[in-house]
Design a protein around this motif. Structure first.
Motif, PDB file in Angstrom:
ATOM      1  N   PHE A 123      41.183  41.049  44.821  1.00 63.99           N
ATOM      2  CA  PHE A 123      39.938  41.101  44.394  1.00 63.99           C
ATOM      3  C   PHE A 123      38.635  40.784  45.076  1.00 63.99           C
ATOM      4  CE2 PHE A 123      36.924  38.184  42.244  1.00 63.99           C
ATOM      5  CZ  PHE A 123      35.999  38.842  41.459  1.00 63.99           C
ATOM      6  N   ALA A 124      38.910  39.779  45.846  1.00 66.19           N
ATOM      7  CA  ALA A 124      37.766  39.931  46.910  1.00 66.19           C
ATOM      8  C   ALA A 124      37.228  40.573  47.641  1.00 66.19           C
ATOM      9  CB  ALA A 124      37.638  38.196  48.366  1.00 66.19           C
ATOM     10  N   TRP A 125      37.821  41.802  48.073  1.00 65.22           N
ATOM     11  CA  TRP A 125      37.440  42.987  48.636  1.00 65.22           C
ATOM     12  C   TRP A 125      37.305  44.184  47.690  1.00 65.22           C
ATOM     13  CZ3 TRP A 125      37.029  43.255  53.823  1.00 65.22           C
ATOM     14  CH2 TRP A 125      36.840  42.921  54.008  1.00 65.22           C
ATOM     15  N   MET A 126      37.861  44.514  46.789  1.00 60.31           N
ATOM     16  CA  MET A 126      37.104  45.238  45.839  1.00 60.31           C
ATOM     17  C   MET A 126      36.116  44.776  45.510  1.00 60.31           C
ATOM     18  SD  MET A 126      40.348  45.082  43.216  1.00 60.31           S
ATOM     19  CE  MET A 126      39.951  46.172  41.138  1.00 60.31           C
ATOM     20  N   ALA A 127      35.010  43.678  45.760  1.00 58.22           N
ATOM     21  CA  ALA A 127      34.120  43.026  45.233  1.00 58.22           C
ATOM     22  C   ALA A 127      33.037  43.518  46.202  1.00 58.22           C
ATOM     23  CB  ALA A 127      34.142  41.096  44.975  1.00 58.22           C
ATOM     24  N   LEU A 128      33.731  42.949  47.344  1.00 56.55           N
ATOM     25  CA  LEU A 128      32.992  43.990  49.150  1.00 56.55           C
ATOM     26  C   LEU A 128      32.823  44.711  48.890  1.00 56.55           C
ATOM     27  CD1 LEU A 128      34.768  41.493  51.260  1.00 56.55           C
ATOM     28  CD2 LEU A 128      32.018  41.395  50.803  1.00 56.55           C
ATOM     29  N   LEU A 129      34.351  45.681  48.627  1.00 54.63           N
ATOM     30  CA  LEU A 129      33.884  47.676  48.862  1.00 54.63           C
ATOM     31  C   LEU A 129      33.719  48.520  47.323  1.00 54.63           C
ATOM     32  CD1 LEU A 129      37.366  47.098  51.567  1.00 54.63           C
ATOM     33  CD2 LEU A 129      34.400  47.039  51.973  1.00 54.63           C
ATOM     34  N   SER A 130      34.130  48.434  46.790  1.00 54.14           N
ATOM     35  CA  SER A 130      33.275  48.766  45.284  1.00 54.14           C
ATOM     36  C   SER A 130      31.787  49.938  45.768  1.00 54.14           C
ATOM     37  CB  SER A 130      33.880  48.568  44.470  1.00 54.14           C
ATOM     38  OG  SER A 130      33.263  47.141  44.179  1.00 54.14           O
TER      39      SER A 130
ATOM     40  N   ILE B 229      50.010  37.483  37.276  1.00 53.75           N
ATOM     41  CA  ILE B 229      50.230  38.880  36.921  1.00 53.75           C
ATOM     42  C   ILE B 229      48.929  38.875  36.152  1.00 53.75           C
ATOM     43  CG2 ILE B 229      52.172  40.350  34.821  1.00 53.75           C
ATOM     44  CD1 ILE B 229      53.200  39.799  37.961  1.00 53.75           C
ATOM     45  N   THR B 230      48.715  38.460  34.703  1.00 57.00           N
ATOM     46  CA  THR B 230      47.712  38.835  33.712  1.00 57.00           C
ATOM     47  C   THR B 230      45.913  38.831  35.108  1.00 57.00           C
ATOM     48  OG1 THR B 230      48.694  36.158  32.860  1.00 57.00           O
ATOM     49  CG2 THR B 230      45.999  37.741  31.762  1.00 57.00           C
ATOM     50  N   LEU B 231      45.683  38.002  36.212  1.00 56.61           N
ATOM     51  CA  LEU B 231      44.504  38.689  36.693  1.00 56.61           C
ATOM     52  C   LEU B 231      44.964  39.593  37.084  1.00 56.61           C
ATOM     53  CD1 LEU B 231      44.625  35.761  38.864  1.00 56.61           C
ATOM     54  CD2 LEU B 231      42.817  36.116  37.318  1.00 56.61           C
ATOM     55  N   PHE B 232      46.881  40.336  37.636  1.00 53.62           N
ATOM     56  CA  PHE B 232      46.331  42.083  38.394  1.00 53.62           C
ATOM     57  C   PHE B 232      46.029  42.803  37.343  1.00 53.62           C
ATOM     58  CE2 PHE B 232      49.617  45.803  38.305  1.00 53.62           C
ATOM     59  CZ  PHE B 232      49.314  45.804  40.224  1.00 53.62           C
ATOM     60  N   ASN B 233      46.888  42.543  35.545  1.00 54.07           N
ATOM     61  CA  ASN B 233      46.795  43.573  34.579  1.00 54.07           C
ATOM     62  C   ASN B 233      45.341  43.461  34.481  1.00 54.07           C
ATOM     63  OD1 ASN B 233      49.650  44.258  34.527  1.00 54.07           O
ATOM     64  ND2 ASN B 233      49.891  42.357  33.278  1.00 54.07           N
ATOM     65  N   TYR B 234      44.122  42.640  34.441  1.00 52.47           N
ATOM     66  CA  TYR B 234      42.459  42.593  34.125  1.00 52.47           C
ATOM     67  C   TYR B 234      42.006  42.918  35.050  1.00 52.47           C
ATOM     68  CZ  TYR B 234      38.594  40.092  32.252  1.00 52.47           C
ATOM     69  OH  TYR B 234      36.900  40.209  31.291  1.00 52.47           O
ATOM     70  N   LEU B 235      42.556  42.765  36.486  1.00 52.71           N
ATOM     71  CA  LEU B 235      41.851  43.834  37.113  1.00 52.71           C
ATOM     72  C   LEU B 235      41.929  45.067  37.419  1.00 52.71           C
ATOM     73  CD1 LEU B 235      42.111  41.969  40.711  1.00 52.71           C
ATOM     74  CD2 LEU B 235      39.840  42.298  39.643  1.00 52.71           C
ATOM     75  N   LYS B 236      43.223  45.819  37.052  1.00 52.37           N
ATOM     76  CA  LYS B 236      43.308  47.559  36.432  1.00 52.37           C
ATOM     77  C   LYS B 236      42.247  47.769  36.095  1.00 52.37           C
ATOM     78  CE  LYS B 236      47.537  47.403  35.662  1.00 52.37           C
ATOM     79  NZ  LYS B 236      49.331  47.500  35.342  1.00 52.37           N
ATOM     80  N   ASP B 240      34.981  41.346  36.270  1.00 52.41           N
ATOM     81  CA  ASP B 240      34.179  40.720  36.062  1.00 52.41           C
ATOM     82  C   ASP B 240      33.740  39.267  36.585  1.00 52.41           C
ATOM     83  OD1 ASP B 240      35.546  39.131  34.146  1.00 52.41           O
ATOM     84  OD2 ASP B 240      34.714  40.399  32.342  1.00 52.41           O
ATOM     85  N   GLY B 241      32.722  38.784  35.894  1.00 54.32           N
ATOM     86  CA  GLY B 241      33.248  37.496  36.226  1.00 54.32           C
ATOM     87  C   GLY B 241      34.874  36.647  36.334  1.00 54.32           C
ATOM     88  N   THR B 242      34.903  37.226  34.963  1.00 53.04           N
ATOM     89  CA  THR B 242      36.459  36.473  34.287  1.00 53.04           C
ATOM     90  C   THR B 242      36.802  36.294  35.899  1.00 53.04           C
ATOM     91  OG1 THR B 242      35.347  37.190  32.959  1.00 53.04           O
ATOM     92  CG2 THR B 242      37.728  35.633  32.257  1.00 53.04           C
ATOM     93  N   ILE B 243      37.556  36.558  36.552  1.00 55.90           N
ATOM     94  CA  ILE B 243      38.540  37.080  37.363  1.00 55.90           C
ATOM     95  C   ILE B 243      37.821  36.197  38.688  1.00 55.90           C
ATOM     96  CG2 ILE B 243      39.577  38.252  39.629  1.00 55.90           C
ATOM     97  CD1 ILE B 243      40.718  39.347  36.461  1.00 55.90           C
TER      98      ILE B 243
END
Lengths: 290, 273
Positions: A123-130, B229-236, B240-243
């Motif tokens: 997630f951190a890298w996505m937040a940096l690179l997107s 797993i929940t984080l991953f499914n959300y991230l797909k 946003d800031g929740t993650i």
């Protein structure tokens, strides 16, 4: 060695629970996976289950699967190379640094990401690179670029994310090995007129070779089995072996084919594990001699 | 008087500078993504924005108010707690047997016990999943804990072995010479001295389970998913800031653990593999 000569003590029985656990829930399932990859169905619920090699033939017949395997290995190799190039200097510094506080702070810098979880770091890298990420917005804000750079959803971003995730493993392997090399050898070379760089290249670097190999094998083995980072940083565009395996279960429920692909990944990993243990044995063997 | 440095001296300083600069860059590379997570967790806008426009705790509120995330968090904590107990019991006893049992081929057994570290965890998940399908047992919670336990055991074995190999075996011999039997020696001498390693292993087991993704991927039952797993499914679908908030909670937990490690065993022992 002395313990072996003294013979088996009652303490040896303490291995039994773990041995049983590994036999029943690690090796047996792996064996079952090998079996499933060679059967036409589930022998427990179905009659007329036959042996078949069709899943392996499917892998061998279609170049697509070779491409997936090659992509997986290529990403693994690039990640290993990147992790070695940036991990070695840090490991060298950590092995040579004098102060306990400086060491603890460097160790903290290595351990904190390591304990931060793959999903969070991806997630951190996505937040940096997107496209709307920190790097692109900062560059646009500074007026250096007008359109966001395509930093994500390619092999570069996958390798970058994986390098961040696995470089601590490289550093930890190398710190131990470099720390065991007698610093005085390097000093001796310098006293004989070698520049620090030459002393490093001709003394420390060759002596740390087993560590380089062990760390590289570890990172490679971890990188080729990654799932989260390739899928999110590749934007579902680049297919790797672990992704393909999960896809076969989740969307096609093709258990047999997933098992066959799993066996391919297992075979590659087993070769790496055996090589890693050989090399690590060599490293500790050197210590025994000193 | 200022004298111009001679050329070798200049290259020496340049070399030192490059060496340090490179290392600073690596440390920044390691820590920057973690810092950025905090920025996005505290950013008030519903999309990622840089530089941040303000500070807000709304994403933390959203995270803690979300039933999906909370269920996942509690399931993760529950599974991690069970895994820690199981992995510590199995791993610590195995390490004792390996270090002091005089087992033939203990090097090979150690390698086998550590192998889940290097074998793809996704295969551990897949193989267990296929076994459960074959046996038609569904996806039970114990099945998930079992998977986590297998991949956590190596950490306990490693930290415990490191301590066992480093302490003075003469303490044990002394106890034996004073008439203590092997069991009494273990409980009164070896075990208390091994405690730091066992504790560190337990902490690692907790983190490994709490952050476990690949094993869980196949073993969680739909609707009862662990936090990663929940984080991953959300991230797909969302970024946003929740993650960010969820990530900050995980990171703070990890930092606490590292401090705890330093307090119990000291960080230096982790340089050894």
């Amino acid at each position: 060695m002395n313990a072996a000569r003294a013979g088996i003590t009652p303490i040896a029985w303490l291995i039994a629970p773990s041995a049983l656990l590994f036999a029943l829930f690690f090796f047996l399932p792996m064996g079952l996976m090998a079996m499933i990859s060679l059967l036409t169905g589930n022998p427990v619920v179905q009659a007329n289950v036959d042996f078949t090699t069709k899943y392996y033939r499917r892998i061998l017949d279609d170049t697509y699967y070779f491409e997936v395997i090659w992509t997986t290995l290529r990403i693994g190799l690039l990640t290993t190379l990147a992790a070695l190039l940036i991990g070695y200097p840090l490991a060298h510094l950590m092995a040579r640094v004098r102060g306990r506080t400086a060491y603890a702070m460097l160790m903290m810098a290595v351990l904190t990401p390591m304990l931060t979880g793959i999903v969070v770091r991806t997630f951190a890298w996505m937040a940096l690179l997107s496209d709307k990420g920190a790097i692109n917005q900062a560059l646009i804000g500074l007026g250096l670029i007008s359109k966001p750079l395509p930093l994500m959803y390619n092999e570069f971003s996958i390798v970058l994310g994986l390098t961040h995730i696995y470089v601590p493993y490289m550093v930890l392997t190398l710190v131990g090995v470099i720390g065991r090399i007698d610093e005085r050898l390097e000093h001796a070379a310098q006293n004989l007129g070698a520049s620090p760089l030459r002393a490093f290249l001709e003394v420390t670097l060759p002596l740390s070779l087993p560590g380089i190999l062990a760390g590289s094998l570890l990172v490679f083995a971890l990188a080729i089995s990654a799932y989260v980072t390739p899928i999110l940083m590749g934007g579902f565009q680049i297919m790797t072996l672990p992704m393909l395996i999960y896809q076969q279960i989740s969307s096609s429920f093709n258990v047999g084919f997933a098992a066959a692909l799993g066996m391919v990944l297992l075979t590659i990993s087993l070769v790496l594990v055996i090589a890693y243990n050989r090399i690590l044995g060599l490293v500790s063997g050197q210590r025994d001699l000193q | 008087m200022i004298t111009a440095p001679s050329t070798p001296r200049l290259t020496l300083r340049l070399g030192r500078f490059c060496y340090l600069a490179l290392n600073v860059a690596v440390v920044v590379f390691l820590l920057a993504p973690i810092a950025i997570v905090f920025v996005f967790a505290l950013n008030p806008t519903p999309y990622i924005q840089f530089p941040p426009v303000g500070v807000s705790l709304r994403w933390f509120e959203k995270f803690f108010a979300s039933r999906d995330f909370m269920n996942a968090l509690w399931l993760s904590l529950e599974v991690a707690a069970m895994t820690t107990i199981a992995a510590t019991l199995f791993g610590a006893s195995a390490a004792l047997a390996l270090a002091r049992g005089g087992l033939p081929g203990s090097r090979v057994i150690t390698a086998i016990m550590l192998s889940p570290l290097m074998l793809p965890a996704i295969l551990t998940g897949l193989a267990l999943f296929q076994s459960y399908v074959l046996l038609d047992v569904g996806r039970p919670l114990w099945g998930l804990v079992l998977g986590h336990t297998l991949v956590s055991i190596p950490y306990v074995v490693r930290t415990t072995l490191a301590v066992l190999q480093n302490f003075d075996t003469r303490l044990e011999e002394a106890a034996r010479n004073l008439g203590a039997g092997p069991l009494r020696t273990y409980f009164e001498v070896t075990l208390p001295l091994t405690k730091p390693g066992v504790m560190a292993g337990a902490v690692f087991a907790f983190i490994v389970s709490f952050d476990q993704f690949p094993v869980s991927l196949f073993l969680v039952s739909p609707g009862r998913e662990t936090l990663p797993i929940t984080l991953f499914n959300y991230l797909k679908f969302d970024l946003d800031g929740t993650i960010g908030a969820a990530s900050v909670v995980s990171i703070l937990l990890a930092v606490l653990v590292v401090f705890g490690l330093d307090r119990t065993v000291g960080l230096r022992s982790y340089a050894k593999l």
